[in-house]
Scaffold this motif. Structure first.
Motif, PDB file in Angstrom:
ATOM      1  N   THR A  47       0.266  -0.761   0.378  1.00 51.89           N
ATOM      2  CA  THR A  47       0.224   0.113  -0.151  1.00 51.89           C
ATOM      3  C   THR A  47       0.945   1.500   0.022  1.00 51.89           C
ATOM      4  O   THR A  47       0.266   2.330  -0.049  1.00 51.89           O
ATOM      5  CB  THR A  47      -0.716  -0.075   1.668  1.00 51.89           C
ATOM      6  N   LEU A  48       2.390   1.481  -0.348  1.00 46.55           N
ATOM      7  CA  LEU A  48       3.170   2.555   0.183  1.00 46.55           C
ATOM      8  C   LEU A  48       2.334   3.230  -1.267  1.00 46.55           C
ATOM      9  O   LEU A  48       2.635   4.346  -0.877  1.00 46.55           O
ATOM     10  CB  LEU A  48       4.578   1.943   0.303  1.00 46.55           C
ATOM     11  N   ASP A  49       2.448   2.502  -2.292  1.00 47.50           N
ATOM     12  CA  ASP A  49       2.805   3.392  -3.571  1.00 47.50           C
ATOM     13  C   ASP A  49       0.973   3.406  -4.194  1.00 47.50           C
ATOM     14  O   ASP A  49       1.292   4.039  -5.110  1.00 47.50           O
ATOM     15  CB  ASP A  49       3.720   2.957  -4.111  1.00 47.50           C
ATOM     16  N   ARG A  50       0.495   3.441  -3.149  1.00 51.39           N
ATOM     17  CA  ARG A  50      -0.962   3.750  -3.546  1.00 51.39           C
ATOM     18  C   ARG A  50      -1.727   3.611  -2.635  1.00 51.39           C
ATOM     19  O   ARG A  50      -1.589   3.259  -2.111  1.00 51.39           O
ATOM     20  CB  ARG A  50      -1.245   2.243  -5.303  1.00 51.39           C
ATOM     21  N   LEU A  55      -9.694  -4.868  -0.005  1.00 57.24           N
ATOM     22  CA  LEU A  55      -9.210  -5.634   0.331  1.00 57.24           C
ATOM     23  C   LEU A  55      -7.670  -5.421   0.656  1.00 57.24           C
ATOM     24  O   LEU A  55      -7.083  -6.281   1.169  1.00 57.24           O
ATOM     25  CB  LEU A  55      -8.757  -6.575  -1.478  1.00 57.24           C
ATOM     26  N   ASP A  56      -7.035  -4.707  -0.063  1.00 56.55           N
ATOM     27  CA  ASP A  56      -5.767  -4.302   1.096  1.00 56.55           C
ATOM     28  C   ASP A  56      -5.731  -3.958   3.237  1.00 56.55           C
ATOM     29  O   ASP A  56      -4.945  -4.393   3.326  1.00 56.55           O
ATOM     30  CB  ASP A  56      -5.032  -2.735   0.766  1.00 56.55           C
ATOM     31  N   ALA A  57      -7.332  -3.528   2.916  1.00 50.99           N
ATOM     32  CA  ALA A  57      -7.204  -2.723   4.299  1.00 50.99           C
ATOM     33  C   ALA A  57      -7.528  -4.371   5.311  1.00 50.99           C
ATOM     34  O   ALA A  57      -6.985  -4.801   6.221  1.00 50.99           O
ATOM     35  CB  ALA A  57      -8.718  -2.085   4.271  1.00 50.99           C
ATOM     36  N   ARG A  58      -8.463  -4.652   4.798  1.00 53.55           N
ATOM     37  CA  ARG A  58      -8.752  -6.636   4.733  1.00 53.55           C
ATOM     38  C   ARG A  58      -7.407  -7.244   5.460  1.00 53.55           C
ATOM     39  O   ARG A  58      -7.102  -8.204   5.976  1.00 53.55           O
ATOM     40  CB  ARG A  58      -9.310  -7.684   4.544  1.00 53.55           C
ATOM     41  N   ARG A  59      -6.598  -7.581   4.168  1.00 55.47           N
ATOM     42  CA  ARG A  59      -4.825  -8.353   4.171  1.00 55.47           C
ATOM     43  C   ARG A  59      -4.432  -7.864   5.322  1.00 55.47           C
ATOM     44  O   ARG A  59      -3.594  -8.040   6.174  1.00 55.47           O
ATOM     45  CB  ARG A  59      -4.427  -7.939   3.433  1.00 55.47           C
ATOM     46  N   ILE A  60      -4.275  -6.829   5.784  1.00 51.55           N
ATOM     47  CA  ILE A  60      -3.393  -5.507   6.664  1.00 51.55           C
ATOM     48  C   ILE A  60      -4.252  -5.959   7.635  1.00 51.55           C
ATOM     49  O   ILE A  60      -3.555  -6.779   9.001  1.00 51.55           O
ATOM     50  CB  ILE A  60      -3.472  -4.196   6.852  1.00 51.55           C
TER      51      ILE A  60
END
Length: 88
Positions: A47-50, A55-60
């Motif tokens: 998630t650093l460059d976008r 889905l990213d939030a759930r993965r984290i």
């Protein structure tokens, strides 16, 4: 500046400098936590460059829960291995 001699370079890899069996066992016991932390770091790096997606939030969030669970399990195993009695 410190100088490194040839003797220092040669003795840097002496067999007596290898990790002991106890140290390797400790590393092995921590591997689930290390793996969970690497997974969390990977999820955060994505998630650093976008802009993070849902889905990213759930993965984290899942990765954070795995880290917490691995820390709990490691702490419980370590506490169970300690002899009863408390501090001397």
């Amino acid at each position: 500046m410190d100088q490194i001699t040839v003797a220092d370079a040669l003795t840097a890899f002496e067999p007596w400098m290898e990790p002991t069996a106890a140290e390797l066992d400790a590393i092995d016991a921590e591997m689930p936590l290390i793996g969970a932390e690497v997974e969390l770091l990977d999820a955060q790096l994505i998630t650093l460059d976008r802009t993070p997606t849902e889905l990213d939030a759930r993965r984290i969030r899942r990765a954070r829960r795995r880290v917490l669970a691995a820390r709990r399990d490691l702490t419980n195993r370590t506490a169970a291995a300690m002899p009863p009695g408390g501090a001397a």
